[in-house]
Design a protein around this motif. Structure first.
Motif, PDB file in Angstrom:
ATOM      1  N   LYS A 102       0.936  -1.234   0.013  1.00  0.00           N
ATOM      2  CA  LYS A 102      -0.137   0.171   0.047  1.00  0.00           C
ATOM      3  C   LYS A 102       0.686   1.167  -0.031  1.00  0.00           C
TER       4      LYS A 102
ATOM      5  N   ILE B  38      -8.580   3.260  -1.321  1.00  0.00           N
ATOM      6  CA  ILE B  38      -8.283   1.746  -0.746  1.00  0.00           C
ATOM      7  C   ILE B  38      -9.308   1.380   0.384  1.00  0.00           C
TER       8      ILE B  38
ATOM      9  N   GLN C  52      -9.881  -1.232   3.111  1.00  0.00           N
ATOM     10  CA  GLN C  52      -9.267  -2.362   3.728  1.00  0.00           C
ATOM     11  C   GLN C  52     -10.112  -2.514   5.153  1.00  0.00           C
TER      12      GLN C  52
ATOM     13  N   TYR D 262     -11.251   3.314   4.910  1.00  0.00           N
ATOM     14  CA  TYR D 262     -10.790   3.701   3.769  1.00  0.00           C
ATOM     15  C   TYR D 262      -9.579   4.696   3.716  1.00  0.00           C
TER      16      TYR D 262
END
Length: 63
Positions: free
Chosen positions: A17, A39, A41, A45
């Motif tokens: 990342k 992103i 996860q 966010y």
């Protein structure tokens, strides 16, 4: 999955990342290029935008 494997996987994802966001920043430095990264996860966010504008990035509905 053991805790050791989960920790390794989490660390690998964190590094990927970080590298991905660094590349996005590099691309955003080119003239005429606008970058937006979202992103998700584990329900969280992370975002990066290369443009400081209220209308950027487009809303999720517009994407």
């Amino acid at each position: 999955m053991s805790a050791k494997v989960a920790n390794r996987r989490s660390e690998r994802l964190r590094r990927r990342k970080e590298t991905f966001l660094l590349k996005a920043m590099e691309l955003g430095e080119f003239p005429g290029v606008d970058i937006a990264v979202v992103i998700c996860q584990n329900g969280r966010y992370s975002t990066f935008t290369s443009v400081e504008d209220e209308s950027w990035p487009p809303s999720m509905e517009n994407l």
